[in-house]
Design a protein around this motif. Sequence first.
Motif, short mmCIF file in Angstrom:
data_model
loop_
_atom_site.label_atom_id
_atom_site.label_comp_id
_atom_site.label_asym_id
_atom_site.label_seq_id
_atom_site.Cartn_x
_atom_site.Cartn_y
_atom_site.Cartn_z
N ASP A 144 0.83 -1.20 0.00
CA ASP A 144 0.00 0.00 0.00
C ASP A 144 0.86 1.26 0.00
N GLN A 155 -2.10 -13.18 -3.80
CA GLN A 155 -2.58 -11.95 -4.44
C GLN A 155 -2.22 -11.99 -5.92
N LEU A 175 -4.39 -6.83 2.19
CA LEU A 175 -5.00 -5.89 1.25
C LEU A 175 -5.75 -6.57 0.12
N GLN A 176 -5.20 -7.64 -0.41
CA GLN A 176 -5.75 -8.24 -1.62
C GLN A 176 -6.15 -9.69 -1.38
N GLY A 212 -9.42 -5.77 -3.61
CA GLY A 212 -8.14 -5.09 -3.55
C GLY A 212 -7.47 -4.85 -4.88
N ARG A 214 -8.99 -0.66 5.26
CA ARG A 214 -8.36 -1.28 4.08
C ARG A 214 -8.61 -0.44 2.83
N LEU A 228 -5.81 1.25 0.43
CA LEU A 228 -5.77 1.01 -1.01
C LEU A 228 -5.79 2.29 -1.82
#
Length: 1486
Positions: free
Chosen positions: A131, A238, A430-431, A751, A1192, A1196
């Motif tokens: 990020d 991811q 995140l993803q 994400g 989150r 992002l």
Amino acid sequence: MQNLEKLIQNSLSFQIDSQNKEKSIKKFEELINEIWEKLSKNNFYKKDIKLIQDSEVLEKFLWPHFKKNSSDKHVLLILAISSRLLNLNWINNKKFIDLVLKILHFLESEQQLIIDFFILRFFANCVRSIDNDLVAQIIMRFVSLPMWIHLDPIFLKKELSESNKLSKNWELLQRIWNSKKNSKKKSESQRIMQKFEKDLLPFFIKKYYTFLWKIDQSKTARKYCEEFLSLSTDLLSQLSTRRFFLSIIRNYHVIEVTKISNYYNNKNNHTFRKMVENLEYYESYPIDNVTGSIISRNDLLIKSEQEIQKLQTIAFEKFNPQLEKIVMESFTNISKKENLINYLSSIPEEKIFKLAYLMELIPKEEKIFRNQIFPENFQIDFKSFITQIFVKHFASSQWITSQQTSIFANEDDILHVKKEKLISKPKVNLQFLCLSDFFHRNFVLLKEHLSKNINKRLNHFIPDLDPNFKAIHTYKGVEMRLETKKWSKYILKIGNIEVNRIGQTKLGETYPSYVEMNVHFDFTDSYPDNIDPQIRWFWENLPQNEVLYLVKIEHNEKNNQKKFKISRIRGCHFIDITDQRNSNLKKNENLNENLNENENLNENENENLNENENENENENENLNENENQIEIEQNILYQNQNIFSGIKTNRRRFRGNKRIMKIRFNPVQFFEDYEKMGNKDQKNPSQINEFYSEFNLIVRKEDHLKIIQDDEKTLEAIEFMKERITVKNNFEKDRNNEKEVIPWFKDLMLGYGEPSSSNYRNLDSRKEIVVDLFDTFINKEHMEKVFDSNEYELQKVDSVDQNFENNKEENVIVYSENERFLVKIHVDNKMENEEKTDKKKRKKNEDKKIIKYEVYLPKHLFYIPTYNSIQYNHEQAMCILNGMQIGLTLVSGAPRSGKTAIASQIISNLYNYSINSKQTDRILVVCQTSSGLTEIFNYLSNSNINDTDLMRVGPIIDSTTSDYFSPDQIINRCLIRRMLLLQEVERLAKTTKYVGDPSYGCEVAETFFATFIKPSWRNFLEEIKTKTKVENFDELFPFTTFFSTVFQNLSSRSLFTSDLQKNISIAKGFYKQIEDIFFELKKLHPFEIFQTNESRYQYLLSTHSKIIGMTSQFAITNCEKLVEKGISFNTLVIEEAGRLLDVETAILLLLQKKTDNLKRVVMIGDENESSILISHKKMFPYLYFGQSMFKRMLRLGVQSQKLTVINSKKPLSKLYSWKYKFIANAEEISERNEEKKENQQEEKRIKSDEKTINNNISNNIDNDPKSLANAGFLYDMQIINVEDFENQGEQKIGPMNYQNLGEAEFVVGLFQFMRFIGYPVDSITILTPFYAQKNLILEVLDKRCSWLTFFGKPKVFVTEELSGKVSQFVLVSLVRTKSKSLFNITELIRILSRSIFGIYVFCRKKVLELDPEVKKMIHLFPSIENQLCLILNEKFGEVNRKRIDHSKVQVLDQEESIVKIEDVVFMTHFIHSMSEQYVEALKKKK
């Protein structure tokens, strides 16, 4: 050599002397060398690194002084210290590329094992910090196409053939690498980057292989291998890194090599084995690495069958005698791991290698294969390795034979909690690969959290029983039977358990559809003495679907200190309870119109039954005495039985002490137990009764935990959502095909989407959007103040909406623009590049943003509604404006920044726009706490919203909240409203001389409107078309008589004027009022059709109610029922979004059958907050479990609206404003505005005049009430240290529940003092983080204050009840005295931000100072005193003394009247003397 603390102090105070740089640099290098030698000498001891980390040496010393030419030890120190950190938030400039290049230099030579580990950990942290744009830009270069140069040519050709784009990029890369010009131009840094773009991850793999066989010899080697597996799992989980790294993992056969290692095959290494399992899970995840689409289960099955068919063909042609079994075997048997190993064991190594080559699993040359994959001189059992490759390739995938997992933790889960490290758990950073992966990770972590809680709960409650085991001779032999000397409210001893019913197995599943059991128990076994009626009531009135745990404890022979051990745990749901005679069987309460009649009948039956029951007469009398108190405490339990609140059940009567509890057992756990027992006849319950009768305890969750968290219900909700997002194929659930849910938000939720993809600019195609802000602005001056003339230019435009074309003329008889300012804003929907070009075209003197607006008047005639009275500032108004747009809106603000008011205004505006434009939009409002929802509904109830359109679903935990918005009350109001409207219809019929009774019902009224009212209106319009002058307009208008009475009450003027056109417009306004009557009756018509309350509830939930409110816990625990009832909404407003788990927010987003109906999501919260559900804080930093979707989205890069102004007293706001870099105090803003005004006046006035202006301003500030001191207090905020009272500090009442008698007495004493000197009772609030302390404070209040009604009772809240609440004066009891507080800095900030004028914190100061962040905040309090400082002879409201500036040492005039309260005993005597003086004063008055 100096000690480490001294070195840290020197490093933090170090500064480069510009006049003598050489000497400063030399000193700097000496510091670096000494710190490095100190750490390396102690083998990088954890506590040493943590000490440096907590002192922020990295952020304040090492990183700021880092340069390209920094020494190796400088770089290694950065690596060593950053290895303890879990992210790279300290990186804030472009020096990061220089640091990476220095680190890559180390990899070109052989390093120590510990340095290799630091380097690996650094790059692992980089992957977790994508990020950060600086980090992502560089780290993604190492996980890209160039590293495919290490792929085997066969595999490389396969991968490139799947995408034309990849093959073209690969050809371009080869031309660049082979270019001679490129090689000449390259610098050293470019050479290193280009080299490791290809070699970094393969280098880590070979290092991993080297350490894998040395893992038993070195702890650091084990750490390196675990970190590598964690990094590999992160890269595969991811899409952005998976598409390139997956081929490398498969090419190097990392999983196969790991599985043949000795360390993996040792079953005691739980963490390592779990990490390999996670890596394999993501390595075989069925997803297209290029497109991101899910591969269906059928496609996986077809591909597996094709590979097996290919194997059989090759075996028949090349290896017929040896592999004859494979040729003749079925696909199912070949895909089994045991069979495949057995088939290949008879083949020599050379032939198995050839078979693998023919199957294109490995390259042709064995030497080439070894050199490509393994380091030099690497020894391995090659046949076992090749066999493992076959097993990995052909064994049945978990995606083909997947099974549902149990939501309940068992004894194995709890055992793994103790033995497995957090590094082995999946991360929710995140993803995510897809929605199924999103729910899977959260399910695993939530179940882990549940296991920790159960383990903690059982280890607390079971020792309270003082269990002993007595040897008893039975027909089976000697058995150890459980005996308890004490009792617990939450645990019962149980007898035998018998299986009642087992449901048939559904198609495609392996476990039964349901399992029901009967649990027998006797109250006298658990409570040998007289049982408390409240405890009996506690167990006999369990709510349906309450989660219970069956526990088996055994005698612990190995450990003499701990007499018992938990050998088995199973979860279940409560269904019913009855006595031995099956009387008073508790059935599902059906909602029907005769509910009240049934209640009266049951009460009469119970009274007759009590007359005949002599043996339980005394118990029933005691129960009646405590009935009211118990019902208040357990109200939430009743209301959970149905998804609608307000439904009560009868108090049930039982005979004797023996009970039979009917439970619903988890089918998955039942099937697992059944497999272990080896029974063949699953339909025969008698064979397994003996197994389950070994359980000897049943455990229930504590009351306060039901309000805070419910892990089991959340797990159920996750399983339900996983089922909903999958499609059905060939009559069985295909877990690999996902439905399209929320198209505009799905990619961003995973994400991968662009941060701006959910913005209204990308979702709304209109060039200009008209936003109805309704009553957001109080008047025109307010709007001009919000849109500052220096930055904005306001332009009034005419209405473009036909619905409001003649609005002014229609309502001029009641309203004027001066009475109410309702406004619409025209928003230019331009993309960012268009805005940039427009700015370039603007001239410097015209660089203002144009705001177009239109003013309209309300459409009401019969009543004057209430409107907004809050003067929103610019930021708040922009939040409201953006919140009304479609798409995603994030509003981030600190405590006391007006978030609740903004949420309420957005809801009010959307509602009024929907009503005015005749739309059917519906709004779902969700808060994390019941009190937060109460604050919003209180605001909405005072705004221009019909109270029948507001519905609150679920239990009301807040005792100060009424059930005015409950479904029952709404139904009653709707029926009353229907009756009133029908009366108006009847009056309309009489005034129009209609023959008949149109008020009989809604349907008859609709017919009356269609057949009489509409034709009358049409005839009137035809007649006035030919009129040019006003002639008997009152007689022409057919409804003059109907409106004359109403109009006379509103205005003294006549009904019509002398202007014909104006009269026509007024007549249209009157007719619209009639239309509204029949339109509302049409909405109320279903209440006539639906005769039962349940059907009416469903209609409210699915259609009628425009605004539905509920808590997040209620929505999640009842998500399946809500979806079945047909809940639907177009707008989702989430308040306290920062306190919800990521998965909880996802469940709310999918909380309707048609998820594509959702067009607007507004998340309002505090980005520094975390979920209160997470009681095990170690899970958050590493796994990100506890991170909200709100946080989150911010990470992002989704644009958010920030609230930078807080409304609080300036010194008090400093307690929490340091945590928010972007906020300012309202007082500071006003001072800045004054300074701006002064600067503008400087040009017009003389310098001598400016001094007088400044003096006037300072005088105005000094006279502000917030600048005055609090009466009776030396300080307006203070920390009071409370030592042990009666040799006792904190007491543990239950898991995560503590109380402290000393603090309770101290707080109540201060409350009494404040009341004696005149503080209003409503202005005082007591806060505490624990429910046990809240109850204790209430008990002390009753004991100390009940003798005098003058005291009254203050408001007492726990942290979870604070949402939206503020108080003038706050007293805080933090309770803990032995260890760190369970709440984090965020929870403490929530507490400290609740005060307006004063806050006084009672705690153990030494305990708080253990936390570095809390210690910073403590220093903001007056550091001079740890004792409560009071001032005598002051009264509330009569003090002109200025507040003390805590940053300065001041000498007070009234030092003689200051009293320092030393401890609780001193406080008690002090209050006692004040009480005596007060009583004497009362006697004198008499």
